[in-house]
Design a protein around this motif. Sequence first.
Motif, PDB file in Angstrom:
ATOM      1  N   ASP A  45      22.552  22.373  22.171  1.00 53.75           N
ATOM      2  CA  ASP A  45      23.066  21.322  23.060  1.00 53.75           C
ATOM      3  C   ASP A  45      22.913  21.705  24.521  1.00 53.75           C
ATOM      4  O   ASP A  45      22.772  20.843  25.394  1.00 53.75           O
ATOM      5  CB  ASP A  45      24.542  21.030  22.756  1.00 53.75           C
ATOM      6  CG  ASP A  45      24.738  20.288  21.443  1.00 53.75           C
ATOM      7  OD1 ASP A  45      23.728  20.004  20.765  1.00 53.75           O
ATOM      8  OD2 ASP A  45      25.889  19.986  21.096  1.00 53.75           O
TER       9      ASP A  45
ATOM     10  N   HIS B 190      24.630  17.383  24.734  1.00 54.83           N
ATOM     11  CA  HIS B 190      25.714  17.375  23.744  1.00 54.83           C
ATOM     12  C   HIS B 190      25.419  16.312  22.684  1.00 54.83           C
ATOM     13  O   HIS B 190      25.281  15.144  22.999  1.00 54.83           O
ATOM     14  CB  HIS B 190      27.036  17.071  24.447  1.00 54.83           C
ATOM     15  CG  HIS B 190      28.227  17.134  23.554  1.00 54.83           C
ATOM     16  ND1 HIS B 190      29.500  16.894  24.021  1.00 54.83           N
ATOM     17  CD2 HIS B 190      28.352  17.396  22.223  1.00 54.83           C
ATOM     18  CE1 HIS B 190      30.352  17.010  23.016  1.00 54.83           C
ATOM     19  NE2 HIS B 190      29.676  17.305  21.913  1.00 54.83           N
ATOM     20  N   GLY B 191      25.325  16.754  21.451  1.00 52.66           N
ATOM     21  CA  GLY B 191      25.036  15.852  20.340  1.00 52.66           C
ATOM     22  C   GLY B 191      23.695  16.107  19.684  1.00 52.66           C
ATOM     23  O   GLY B 191      23.474  15.683  18.546  1.00 52.66           O
ATOM     24  N   PHE B 192      22.797  16.808  20.384  1.00 52.87           N
ATOM     25  CA  PHE B 192      21.484  17.063  19.790  1.00 52.87           C
ATOM     26  C   PHE B 192      21.599  17.873  18.501  1.00 52.87           C
ATOM     27  O   PHE B 192      20.955  17.554  17.495  1.00 52.87           O
ATOM     28  CB  PHE B 192      20.571  17.805  20.772  1.00 52.87           C
ATOM     29  CG  PHE B 192      19.302  18.305  20.139  1.00 52.87           C
ATOM     30  CD1 PHE B 192      18.209  17.462  19.988  1.00 52.87           C
ATOM     31  CD2 PHE B 192      19.198  19.613  19.659  1.00 52.87           C
ATOM     32  CE1 PHE B 192      17.040  17.907  19.376  1.00 52.87           C
ATOM     33  CE2 PHE B 192      18.042  20.068  19.051  1.00 52.87           C
ATOM     34  CZ  PHE B 192      16.955  19.215  18.908  1.00 52.87           C
ATOM     35  N   THR B 193      22.388  18.925  18.541  1.00 50.77           N
ATOM     36  CA  THR B 193      22.514  19.778  17.353  1.00 50.77           C
ATOM     37  C   THR B 193      23.039  18.973  16.171  1.00 50.77           C
ATOM     38  O   THR B 193      22.567  19.138  15.040  1.00 50.77           O
ATOM     39  CB  THR B 193      23.442  20.972  17.641  1.00 50.77           C
ATOM     40  OG1 THR B 193      22.946  21.687  18.773  1.00 50.77           O
ATOM     41  CG2 THR B 193      23.510  21.903  16.454  1.00 50.77           C
TER      42      THR B 193
ATOM     43  N   TYR C 111      30.681  20.382  21.045  1.00 52.44           N
ATOM     44  CA  TYR C 111      29.511  20.886  21.777  1.00 52.44           C
ATOM     45  C   TYR C 111      29.026  22.166  21.112  1.00 52.44           C
ATOM     46  O   TYR C 111      29.804  23.078  20.842  1.00 52.44           O
ATOM     47  CB  TYR C 111      29.909  21.149  23.229  1.00 52.44           C
ATOM     48  CG  TYR C 111      28.815  21.706  24.098  1.00 52.44           C
ATOM     49  CD1 TYR C 111      27.900  20.862  24.709  1.00 52.44           C
ATOM     50  CD2 TYR C 111      28.713  23.080  24.329  1.00 52.44           C
ATOM     51  CE1 TYR C 111      26.894  21.363  25.540  1.00 52.44           C
ATOM     52  CE2 TYR C 111      27.722  23.595  25.155  1.00 52.44           C
ATOM     53  CZ  TYR C 111      26.817  22.728  25.751  1.00 52.44           C
ATOM     54  OH  TYR C 111      25.840  23.238  26.566  1.00 52.44           O
ATOM     55  N   GLU C 112      27.716  22.224  20.797  1.00 51.42           N
ATOM     56  CA  GLU C 112      27.112  23.396  20.161  1.00 51.42           C
ATOM     57  C   GLU C 112      26.161  24.037  21.170  1.00 51.42           C
ATOM     58  O   GLU C 112      25.063  23.539  21.404  1.00 51.42           O
ATOM     59  CB  GLU C 112      26.349  22.981  18.896  1.00 51.42           C
ATOM     60  CG  GLU C 112      27.181  22.256  17.855  1.00 51.42           C
ATOM     61  CD  GLU C 112      28.104  23.190  17.088  1.00 51.42           C
ATOM     62  OE1 GLU C 112      27.982  24.433  17.272  1.00 51.42           O
ATOM     63  OE2 GLU C 112      28.939  22.695  16.322  1.00 51.42           O
TER      64      GLU C 112
ATOM     65  N   SER D 155      27.961  12.622  20.480  1.00 50.04           N
ATOM     66  CA  SER D 155      28.526  13.402  21.580  1.00 50.04           C
ATOM     67  C   SER D 155      30.022  13.153  21.769  1.00 50.04           C
ATOM     68  O   SER D 155      30.734  14.008  22.295  1.00 50.04           O
ATOM     69  CB  SER D 155      27.794  13.091  22.891  1.00 50.04           C
ATOM     70  OG  SER D 155      27.863  11.709  23.198  1.00 50.04           O
TER      71      SER D 155
END
Length: 246
Positions: free
Chosen positions: A138, A143-146, A133-134, A128
């Motif tokens: 996300d 933020h960071g999952f993708t 940010y996607e 993150s």
Amino acid sequence: MKTVQTPQGDVYLHEPTLELLRAVREFLPFGAVRYASTQKGADYGLVMQCGEAELRGVKQQPVDCDEAQSRVSYQAHSMLIAHSLGSYRQCGFAGLFIPCPYMRAKEGGRHESGIAYFGYPSTRGHESQEYPYEPAFDGKFGHGFTTMMTTFIRTLQASSKEMGISMARPIGMDIRNRMQLGSLGFGFMVLGPHIFSLKTVISEQDPVWTVLRSTGVTDIYHLPSVPMAIREEDLHLAKPAGPGTL
């Protein structure tokens, strides 16, 4: 500690520390519980439904197939996931990530056998802090999952090539509730630099151990778990506001 002997060498399964158990519970939206006595081989329940609310994940869905092929694909996905864990861990993300093979029966004798991703990034991790940010995913998972998910998919693709196990081309990446995924396999989980086995049965005949050991992974934690549902009023027990007990 348990030892799993494989043709590639031993894999050592350690008891997780209280600190790690609390971290798992804190990352999971509905928390986790430790059973007073073992239930179907599980010492822990990872809460995937609280009242009417369910955990959501992203499914990597291939084309439909028949039942026999779905079982073959399920086993192939399990081995590819095991082969990918070490490479994914080296990426240094701080969040929690659970890749799960799944199978789902559909109308007309069709079956769906893919991989579902549950992930919870850390606001302090470089997933993150250092990646953009996607909004597509996300926005739902943080933020960071993708970044975590796409990185794991790339390691799967590399594992597929290295192992000679083909993966069906996905026809979609869709967000789904846990219960929409049919039979969900709890195999492994990654939290920061730590790999966990969620398996309730440890068998040296299970090929995933040889696959895992072939990648150089020797030490992991054992968190024998099953997915569980709780009532809304019990959420404070599975995910207390403070450190609590587990």
